[in-house]
Motif scaffolding. Structure first.
Motif, PDB file in Angstrom:
ATOM      1  N   TYR A 168     -48.732  47.680  16.386  1.00 18.01           N
ATOM      2  CA  TYR A 168     -49.687  48.663  15.679  1.00 18.01           C
ATOM      3  C   TYR A 168     -51.156  47.666  15.569  1.00 18.01           C
ATOM      4  O   TYR A 168     -52.298  48.430  16.006  1.00 18.01           O
ATOM      5  CB  TYR A 168     -49.459  48.753  14.307  1.00 18.01           C
ATOM      6  N   LEU A 169     -51.179  46.404  15.417  1.00 16.56           N
ATOM      7  CA  LEU A 169     -52.542  45.603  15.365  1.00 16.56           C
ATOM      8  C   LEU A 169     -52.931  45.558  16.682  1.00 16.56           C
ATOM      9  O   LEU A 169     -54.246  45.880  16.960  1.00 16.56           O
ATOM     10  CB  LEU A 169     -52.078  44.422  15.070  1.00 16.56           C
ATOM     11  N   ARG A 170     -52.364  45.369  17.739  1.00 16.15           N
ATOM     12  CA  ARG A 170     -52.895  45.557  19.217  1.00 16.15           C
ATOM     13  C   ARG A 170     -53.437  46.924  19.470  1.00 16.15           C
ATOM     14  O   ARG A 170     -54.465  47.008  20.326  1.00 16.15           O
ATOM     15  CB  ARG A 170     -51.678  45.368  20.322  1.00 16.15           C
ATOM     16  N   ARG A 171     -52.743  47.851  18.958  1.00 16.47           N
ATOM     17  CA  ARG A 171     -53.449  49.224  19.407  1.00 16.47           C
ATOM     18  C   ARG A 171     -54.700  49.229  18.812  1.00 16.47           C
ATOM     19  O   ARG A 171     -55.572  49.800  19.246  1.00 16.47           O
ATOM     20  CB  ARG A 171     -52.317  50.276  19.070  1.00 16.47           C
ATOM     21  N   LEU A 172     -54.660  49.036  17.247  1.00 17.34           N
ATOM     22  CA  LEU A 172     -55.993  49.194  16.890  1.00 17.34           C
ATOM     23  C   LEU A 172     -57.388  48.423  17.243  1.00 17.34           C
ATOM     24  O   LEU A 172     -58.287  48.580  17.370  1.00 17.34           O
ATOM     25  CB  LEU A 172     -55.921  48.769  15.491  1.00 17.34           C
TER      26      LEU A 172
END
Ligand code: ADP
Ligand code: MG
Ligand code: ZN
Length: 476
Positions: A168-172
């Motif tokens: 999720y962090l990578r996507r944001l």
């Protein structure tokens, strides 16, 4: 008993505006301490903040990219607390009504797709920074960062594992960088994450008591801190104890989290609307204007690459990790017309060269036109695959065009039929005995002639042409 982790992330992203959120000071990182300051960001009495319009625009960009509803009116609130890096004694933030809420993003991990809800996005100012000197028992304060604009992105507690949190962090991170509203530099603190985590018995509804983890400055650290915290809480619960609601710090070197302070509640901050700032009104026209200027987002680009260039999902994923890399690839394809071959070269040699030197694609010495030119030379048969490897390496080292390198190194395959015929005629003339044998039915002698022809051309002859010419000329 088996426990299930429940995780929600709060992300702070520093916005790439030229100036701070409420004054005209530079928002750039890295200046000498306290040189980017003025009475407004120093919090002198009697000053009046004025909102930077760019901050709202950037917030809307992120809201649209994460499927949030944008509220037409909201305001700023004061979050009151004391800390030496906050001279005013309050941080200007947003509280009751956020400017954007009810969004989501899809993340892929473990080969599955999962939708993670976004509770809200709001705007706020950053605080200053304390610096500690190991050799000197003092704290220094640098107020360059006070008033640098941030957006805070709060996720729903939808995340169920440390790996999912990292995905999720990578996507944001990817979205923020694609939008060019944040530089995404975690080491410099432009992209920061607090992770809230609790455990509950698997199969039950109510959430357990959470701990909040701070001080993680890489994707890997977020994942490691969460993995550690899952084990710690499990140990506490299995021993019949209770998880305490608190803020914990990740210690990267020791690989553990430890308690920093008890968790403060919202009422501790005594939020109230900031009387110095008028409500922010965002009308449809403004949202539309931002929507029209939105760039293609990573997932859209990935899908388009697969469709338009007929390349596999894996290739499309690698080639769209940054906008610059995607642009580079598309330019190569446009110039050579070979999407899959271009993908192989970009993902192969180009990324390998760059990774070896930790360089960005924007610093790549091989211009898209050069790579495209080299691919065309292979397709046309001017150079073979082995020569191409040599060419790409030399292009990377020197930045020269493939044509220049081929000439310098004399790498061109000989495809001139006249020249090759002459060479072969000479060989035939010099070896009458072998010619006799071949014509007498000894096919094996053909290999001898191929060898002689290659030797005479220093391996540069086009092998197919040598074969064809030899057959024709030996036949008489
Ligand atoms: P604050 O940190 O200001 O108290 P919130 O109450 O809004 O903020 O929650 C912050 C984050 O914690 C959100 O991402 C939310 O999803 C997550 N969260 C809330 N409750 C829990 C819980 N019991 N376990 C894990 N995460 C939680
Ligand atoms: Mg929090
Ligand atoms: Zn200022």
């Amino acid at each position: 008993m088996e426990f299930e982790p429940v995780i929600g992330l709060e992300i702070h992203a520093q916005l790439l505006t030229d100036t701070k959120i409420f004054c005209g000071c530079s928002a750039k990182f890295g200046a000498a301490p306290n040189t980017h300051t003025c009475p407004v960001c120093l919090g002198m009495p009697g000053v009046l903040p004025v909102l930077n319009r760019k901050v709202v625009e950037f917030m809307i960009k992120m809201a649209l990219a994460t499927n949030c509803a944008v509220n037409r009116e909201c305001n700023f609130a004061r979050k009151n607390y004391f800390y030496p890096d906050l001279p005013k004694g309050y941080q200007i933030s947003q509280y009751a009504l956020p400017p954007a809420e009810h969004g989501w993003v899809d993340v892929e991990f473990d080969g599955r797709q999962k939708r993670i809800g976004i509770t809200r996005i709001h705007m706020e100012e950053d605080a200053g920074k304390l610096m500690h000197d190991e050799h000197n028992p003092a704290s220094y304060v640098d107020l360059n960062r006070t008033g640098v604009p941030l957006i805070e992105i709060v996720s729903e507690p939808d995340i169920r594992s440390a790996e999912e949190a990292a995905a999720y962090l990578r996507r944001l991170h990817e979205i923020l960088v694609y939008l060019e509203i944040c530089d995404g530099n975690m080491e410099e603190g432009s992209f920061r994450c607090d992770a809230n985590i609790s455990l509950r018995p698997r199969g039950t509804e109510p959430f357990g008591t959470r701990a909040e983890l701070k001080n993680m400055n890489s994707f890997r650290n977020v994942q490691r801190a969460l993995e550690y915290e899952i084990k710690r809480q499990q140990y506490v619960l299995e021993g019949g104890g209770q998880v305490v609601q608190e803020t914990r710090l990740w210690d990267d070197t020791a690989g553990v989290t430890h308690s920093m302070r008890g968790k403060e509640e919202a009422h501790d901050y005594r939020y109230f609307p900031d009387p110095d700032l008028v409500p922010i009104v965002i009308d449809d026209a403004w949202i539309e204007e931002v929507r029209k200027a939105q760039p293609e987002l990573p997932l859209e680009k990935r899908e388009r690459f697969m469709r338009a260039y007929q390349i596999p999902a894996y290739d499309a994923g690698v080639l769209t990790t940054s906008r610059a890399l995607a642009d580079y690839y598309e330019e190569v394809v446009r110039l050579c017309g070979e999407p899959k071959i271009a993908a192989n070269w970009v993902m192969g040699d180009i990324l390998r060269f760059l990774n070896e030197e930790k360089r960005d694609i924007r610093e790549c010495p091989i211009a898209p036109a050069s790579l495209a030119g080299m691919i065309r030379l292979i397709q046309e048969g001017t150079i073979n695959g082995k020569m191409a490897k040599e060419v790409s390496e030399a292009m990377y080292k020197s930045g020269k065009t493939p044509q220049a390198i081929i000439e310098e190194k004399g790498l061109v395959q000989i495809t001139d039929e006249g020249a090759l015929s002459e060479t072969i005629a000479e060989i035939i003339g010099k070896n009458p005995a072998q010619v006799e044998q071949y014509r007498g039915g000894k096919d094996k002698v053909f290999g001898f002639f191929v060898g002689q022809a290659m030797k005479a051309t220093q391996g540069k002859a086009n092998p197919q042409m040598i074969n064809d010419l030899l057959k024709k000329m030996l036949a008489g």
